[in-house]
Enzyme design. Structure first.
Site, PDB file in Angstrom:
ATOM      1  N   SER A  82      -9.272   2.754   3.371  1.00 15.80           N
ATOM      2  CA  SER A  82      -8.523   2.705   2.364  1.00 15.80           C
ATOM      3  C   SER A  82      -7.512   2.178   2.127  1.00 15.80           C
ATOM      4  CB  SER A  82      -8.214   3.953   3.131  1.00 15.80           C
ATOM      5  OG  SER A  82      -7.113   3.091   4.370  1.00 15.80           O
ATOM      6  N   SER A 136      -9.299   0.282   7.559  1.00 13.43           N
ATOM      7  CA  SER A 136      -9.043   0.343   6.191  1.00 13.43           C
ATOM      8  C   SER A 136      -8.841  -1.518   5.288  1.00 13.43           C
ATOM      9  CB  SER A 136      -7.630   1.153   5.813  1.00 13.43           C
ATOM     10  OG  SER A 136      -8.434   2.450   5.520  1.00 13.43           O
ATOM     11  N   LYS A 163       0.724  -0.910  -0.032  1.00  9.98           N
ATOM     12  CA  LYS A 163       0.086  -0.020   0.222  1.00  9.98           C
ATOM     13  C   LYS A 163       0.859   1.389   0.236  1.00  9.98           C
ATOM     14  CE  LYS A 163      -3.782   1.989   2.781  1.00  9.98           C
ATOM     15  NZ  LYS A 163      -4.221   1.971   4.179  1.00  9.98           N
TER      16      LYS A 163
END
Ligand code: GLN
Length: 447
Positions: free
Chosen positions: A127, A151, A52
């Site tokens: 996210s 997330s 990420k």
């Protein structure tokens, strides 16, 4: 590596990766091959992993999917990422996410939404949306994400993969871009619970670069996946009666609880009196922490600098106005407000007190029961554009994931079938702090 590079190429429309590192991945693969021949390969040899865009990897771009970090490259490699490399993982690229990990749909990214492979008009969740879709669409074997309030778990639920957030402080946050430091935790998105266990085992543990990291010994999680014959399982009654909970998710959760009961586990309804307070408490505290953490992006030290500034103050103002997207600006404003002298006690102090109540009650339940079981999300993946218009609705949709974050306890979302439209449903399991080996063994038995 070639297989995944090919898939990434063919599925670019999903927008899961911001950047791919083909040459480096190939070179790492060759090096791992040689080690395998020599019998010296590490635990993750051959595991192709995506990161990420919040994890520092030396000499690689890092920007939290934000315009304000344009052009920024990391000067060092974070602890968790270094441990992956030390065990011969192959890193294939950097994954799209909500800007500064603020969001639940990946629509706040400066680089646009990530598309859910099952229906490309729908969101990936967020996210860690790019990280979830990368695993869903077979663009890498596993992804490393971060979870502040859901997330990794929420996008995992939307994409039909396993999303795991360990106990707060289990994995060093050195090299993780800060959103809300008392909540942030590195987590994983994988196809199996076994992979999550292996990755945790490699990344967890003491680290001189993070003063908050736990020094608890790290068990060999991946070798301890045998579940006990009988567990005590609680479920919060009010969660299942919550208005707005999708009927099919409710039914899937009840079905899972019935199955566990029929397998001989003790399954009981429990009361949790603070359900209405968890989302407000979470958003007061995380925006407060974020407003402070994001103060460092001022156009001087990192990334983007507004070209038309006339003095220092206008440099700050213009850089931040142009560099941050609307959701991040909203949260900085909200956080600054709750920390301001006149409102500090009314909001921030109060929220800290409520967090303590939530934590104590959650810990108490997790002493009475081995696990709490609840849905991961109130809905399945929604359409791109649907909820992003309604900020409050988006915040309220975090209702089931933020309890574990406020309490700092480990939680995992495992796939629990699909709804009538074929969209994945996630089932969430919580355990007491540092009881990951039990949580993973249990999750593995039902995933
Ligand atoms: N949706 C939550 C938020 O926007 C969770 C985000 C996260 O865990 N990083 O804050």
């Amino acid at each position: 590596v070639e297989y995944y590079l090919d898939n990434i190429q063919q599925k670019q429309h999903l927008n899961a990766f911001l950047e791919v590192w083909p040459d480096e991945a190939r070179a790492q693969a060759d090096a791992v091959d040689a080690k395998l021949q020599a019998g010296t390969a590490g635990k993750l040899a051959g595991m192709v992993i995506g990161l990420k865009d919040v994890l520092a990897y030396k000499d690689h771009a890092l920007q939290s999917s934000s315009h304000i970090l344009d052009g920024f490259r990391s000067l060092f490699t974070g602890t968790a990422v270094q441990r992956l490399l030390d065990e011969d993982a192959i890193l294939i690229g950097r994954q799209n996410c909500d800007e500064f990990a603020m969001g639940a749909s990946n629509e706040t990214s400066y680089f646009g939404p990530v598309r859910n492979e099952l229906d490309t008009d729908r969101v990936s969740g967020g996210s860690s949306g790019g990280s979830a879709v990368a695993v869903q669409a077979d663009l890498c074997l596993a992804s490393i994400g971060s979870d502040t309030g859901g997330s990794v778990r929420q996008p995992a639920a939307f994409c039909g993969v396993v999303g795991f957030k360990p106990t707060y402080s289990r994995i060093s946050r050195y090299g993780l871009i800060a959103y809300a430091s008392s909540f942030d935790q590195i987590g994983t998105l994988t196809r199996s619970v076994e992979d999550a266990a292996l990755l945790l085992e490699v990344m967890a543990g003491a680290d001189n670069f993070d003063s908050t990291v736990s020094h608890h010994p790290v068990p060999a999680y991946s070798q301890q996946l045998e579940p006990a014959a009988q567990y005590r399982i609680g479920y919060i009654k009010d969660c299942l009666e919550r208005p707005g909970l999708n009927e099919e998710i409710k039914a899937a959760t009840e079905e899972a609880l019935d199955l566990l009961r029929s397998q001989g586990h003790v399954v009981e309804a429990v009361d949790f009196p603070y359900l209405d307070y968890i989302v407000p408490t979470y958003y007061i505290l995380t925006t407060a922490e974020a407003s402070s953490n994001l103060g460092r992006y001022d156009g001087v030290k990192f990334g983007y600098r507004a070209p038309d500034a006339t003095d220092l103050e206008s440099l700050y103002k213009k850089t931040r106005a142009q560099g941050f997207g609307p959701e991040v600006q909203r949260r900085i404003l909200l956080g600054t407000f709750v920390l301001s002298a006149d409102y500090y006690d009314a909001y921030y102090t109060k929220a800290q007190q409520v967090r303590r109540l939530i934590k104590e009650k959650t810990d108490e339940l997790l002493r009475q029961y081995d696990f709490l079981v609840l849905p991961t999300t109130p809905t399945t993946a929604f359409h791109i554009g649907d909820v992003n218009k309604d900020t409050l609705a988006m915040y309220l949709a975090d209702i089931f994931t933020v309890q574990a974050s406020l309490a700092g306890v480990p939680a995992i979302s495992v796939p629990a079938g699909t709804d009538s439209e074929g969209l994945p449903i996630g089932l969430q399991l919580l355990a007491g702090a540092f009881r990951e080996e039990h949580l993973l063994a249990f999750a593995n038995s039902i995933a």
